[in-house]
Design a protein around this motif. Structure first.
Motif, short mmCIF file in Angstrom:
data_model
loop_
_atom_site.label_atom_id
_atom_site.label_comp_id
_atom_site.label_asym_id
_atom_site.label_seq_id
_atom_site.Cartn_x
_atom_site.Cartn_y
_atom_site.Cartn_z
N LEU A 140 -14.31 28.04 -15.36
CA LEU A 140 -14.75 28.00 -16.75
C LEU A 140 -14.08 29.17 -17.46
N ALA A 141 -13.03 28.87 -18.23
CA ALA A 141 -12.24 29.95 -18.82
C ALA A 141 -12.86 30.43 -20.12
N LEU A 142 -13.31 29.50 -20.94
CA LEU A 142 -13.90 29.86 -22.23
C LEU A 142 -15.23 29.15 -22.37
N SER A 143 -16.16 29.78 -23.07
CA SER A 143 -17.44 29.12 -23.30
C SER A 143 -18.07 29.67 -24.57
N GLY A 144 -18.45 28.77 -25.46
CA GLY A 144 -19.11 29.18 -26.69
C GLY A 144 -18.25 30.03 -27.61
N VAL A 145 -16.99 29.65 -27.75
CA VAL A 145 -16.10 30.41 -28.63
C VAL A 145 -16.28 29.94 -30.08
N ASP A 146 -16.62 30.90 -30.94
CA ASP A 146 -16.78 30.63 -32.37
C ASP A 146 -15.90 31.60 -33.12
N LEU A 147 -14.96 31.10 -33.87
CA LEU A 147 -14.23 32.01 -34.75
C LEU A 147 -13.52 31.22 -35.82
N SER A 148 -13.24 31.89 -36.92
CA SER A 148 -12.42 31.22 -37.91
C SER A 148 -11.46 32.21 -38.53
N ILE A 149 -10.27 31.71 -38.79
CA ILE A 149 -9.19 32.54 -39.31
C ILE A 149 -8.70 31.90 -40.59
N LYS A 150 -8.56 32.71 -41.63
CA LYS A 150 -8.17 32.15 -42.92
C LYS A 150 -6.66 31.99 -42.99
N LYS A 151 -6.27 31.15 -43.96
CA LYS A 151 -4.84 30.92 -44.15
C LYS A 151 -4.15 32.22 -44.55
N GLY A 152 -3.04 32.51 -43.91
CA GLY A 152 -2.29 33.70 -44.24
C GLY A 152 -2.82 34.96 -43.60
N GLN A 153 -3.89 34.82 -42.84
CA GLN A 153 -4.47 36.00 -42.21
C GLN A 153 -3.72 36.35 -40.92
#
Ligand SMILES: Nc1ncnc2c1ncn2[C@@H]1O[C@H](COP(=O)(O)OP(=O)(O)OP(=O)(O)O)[C@@H](O)[C@H]1O
Ligand SMILES: [Mg+2]
Lengths: 262, 284
Positions: free
Chosen positions: B30-43
């Motif tokens: 299990l490499a990832l679990s419960g990943v939450d993120l957001s990245i804006k355009k141009g960021q």
């Protein structure tokens, strides 16, 4: 300077070995003095080669033609089959055992069948040369495709490349070294196939010549025929090896500056 | 942060919600679990975390190379279902094609990605010049006709970086692109990358183990936990651009680096704690 000497030595080495072999052969004749129809001396073999030069060359040309046609077909079919089998894991798993099975059948046993289907002479000789040579090509190409590093495929896939792009830009170039390596093996096998078939069902070719010579106990002529086949085998092998280095120098890292095609 | 219009800047460009990734079958890693993120355009986003926590796996998910086991991933407003066509990616290993020389390795994306693909033949000289320019900016002028095995590891990494940029992707994914470089070259390339980003305004995700690198380049830094990885904290870096090596001595810069260092030290300690007694047992 030293590197230059070593290169020269590497070039001369095969000739030294061949010369040594003939020397031992001649020495053995002197020491054991066998009857010429058991083991003729190199000089005697050379003599019969000179005496029968024209028929030997005509038969050799026949064998060479059959070999090269069979080999050409083998390249065509072998490469396509290899691409087909190597293109998917499922197909690879399904076809590989069949291919191994086909290859395990002694080809000499198939020649009579080929004679029924194709008659005698050239057609079964070409067919046998083909049957022996397509296999290593197909297996190698398939193995080359099947072992492409997933990382390299990912490079293309991350750009949104189609399956065809991945095949032409990564998988095929990557399996070229396997393909060319297999050509060297396949061309010598093609000779074996042509000669087997000529021995069993032909009125031409080195195989037929050997059979005739054997029935008349002309051992020196048989040896002359053998040496001609060996020479042709080495010649075609060298041509394939040369093409291999030119095309896939990147794999052996021999090429230093020449830009390779992709 | 970025000078995009407010409404567009608020729309997430890369959006992970509750994503999990398991390799193999149910008993796989299990490499990832419960990943939450957001990245804006141009960021410009950086991801840091202990080794093996799933950073490279995250990159594969974001580009669609690998499907998520759970959760949803959206990039550029659409759910990710397969490999994306708008990305450039520099993998953790250089992954150059050994049969191609440096120039043709860099030009590979141009043979795949539209509109370059259909223009390549007609405007070949222009594209070659472009590839040579970008190679020169990373200090590889004169190496165009060398094959990968004739280059050092750091040089190969730089070629791979050029390859990820040549087609001017909207989303640039860099997985430890500077790991095999000396400190001076690395800092030089930070500035090169920052200039490029300021000029072209693409969205960028950078994975790195170098916290100074993350703070120098990124607008936002995501810190990941030990495996199975998830985002445990998010840091905004509000240091004005263009940043320079002097910025790295700024107290605000030092503070962010220290804070993240402490967090990673903490997750490493936690992940090692239960493993210790077992390891000792084996030794005795
Ligand atoms: N193809 C794969 N098949 C099975 N397991 C994998 C695969 N790739 C990665 N893993 C596992 O997933 C976990 C996360 O790997 P990943 O490469 O994403 O880590 P990382 O954060 O990039 O580490 P590093 O900083 O060392 O590069 C590791 O435990 C690894 O063993
Ligand atoms: Mg990684």
């Amino acid at each position: 300077m030293k590197a230059k000497h070593r290169k020269l030595a590497e070039k001369l080495a095969p000739w030294v070995v061949i010369a040594g072999l003939f020397t031992i052969w001649q020495a053995a004749i002197f020491i054991f003095n066998p009857r010429p129809f058991i083991l003729p001396s190199p000089a005697l073999v050379y003599q019969s080669f000179i005496d029968y030069r024209d028929p030997i060359m005509a038969h050799a040309l026949f064998t060479l033609t059959n070999t090269l046609i069979g080999f050409g077909l083998g390249i065509l079919v072998g490469a396509m089959l290899g691409i087909f089998i190597g293109s998917s894991r499922l197909i690879y798993a399904g076809f590989y055992p069949l291919l191994i099975g086909i290859n395990s059948v002694p080809k000499a046993a198939v020649v009579p069948l080929l004679v029924i289907w194709l008659g005698i002479g050239q057609p079964p000789a070409i067919a046998t040369a083909f049957l022996l040579s397509f296999f290593p090509i197909a297996v190698n190409v398939a193995a080359g495709l099947a072992t492409v590093e997933p990382e390299l495929e990912d490079v293309l896939r991350s750009l949104g490349a189609s399956k065809l792009d991945v095949l032409t830009k990564v998988s095929l170039p990557r399996s070229l070294p396997y393909f060319f390596a297999s050509l060297k093996v396949a061309v010598t096998l093609a000779f074996v196939g042509a000669v087997i078939s000529e021995t069993l069902a032909s009125n031409d070719g080195i195989g037929y010549l050997m059979l005739q010579a054997a029935s008349q106990f002309r051992t020196s002529l048989m040896f002359a025929g053998l040496l001609v086949i060996a020479a042709m085998g080495i010649g075609t092998y060298l041509i394939c090896a040369f093409i291999e280095v030119r095309m896939t120098g990147w794999a052996t890292r021999k090429q230093t500056q020449v830009t390779g095609g992709g | 942060m970025t000078n995009l219009p407010q409404n567009e800047a608020n729309d997430p460009f890369v959006d992970f919600s509750d994503v999990a990734l398991r390799y193999g079958d149910e008993n796989g890693t299990l490499a990832l679990s419960g990943v939450d993120l957001s990245i804006k355009k141009g960021q410009f986003a950086a991801i840091v975390g202990p080794s093996g926590c799933g950073k490279s796996s995250f990159m594969k998910l974001a580009t669609g190379l690998c499907p998520a086991t759970e959760g949803s991933i959206r990039v550029a407003g659409a759910p990710v279902t397969g490999p994306l066509k708008i990305t450039g990616m520099a993998f953790q290993n250089p992954t150059l094609l050994p049969w191609r020389d440096t120039l043709r390795n860099v030009m590979l994306p141009l043979e795949i990605v539209q509109p370059h693909r259909s223009r390549l033949r007609a405007e070949y000289a222009k594209y070659v010049a472009q590839a040579k320019t970008i190679l020169a900016t990373v200090g590889l002028a004169g190496f165009e006709d060398k094959h990968p095995w004739m280059l050092s590891g750091g040089m190969q990494q730089r070629v791979s970086l050029c390859r990820s940029l040549i087609h001017e992707p909207q989303l640039l994914m860099l997985d430890e692109p500077f790991a095999a470089l000396d400190a001076f070259t690395r800092e030089e390339l930070w500035s090169v990358l920052q200039d490029l980003w300021l000029e072209k305004q693409f969205t960028c995700i950078l994975v790195t183990h170098d916290l100074r690198e993350a703070a120098y380049l990124a607008d936002v830094i995501f810190v990941m936990s030990a495996r199975p990885g998830r985002v445990i904290s998010t840091h905004r870096v509000d240091i004005p651009r263009p940043r320079t090596i002097e910025s790295t001595f700024d107290p605000a810069f030092v503070e962010i680096v220290q804070k993240i260092r402490a967090e990673i030290a903490q997750v490493r300690k936690e992940s090692k704690a239960p493993a210790r007694p077992a390891a000792q047992e084996q030794v005795q």
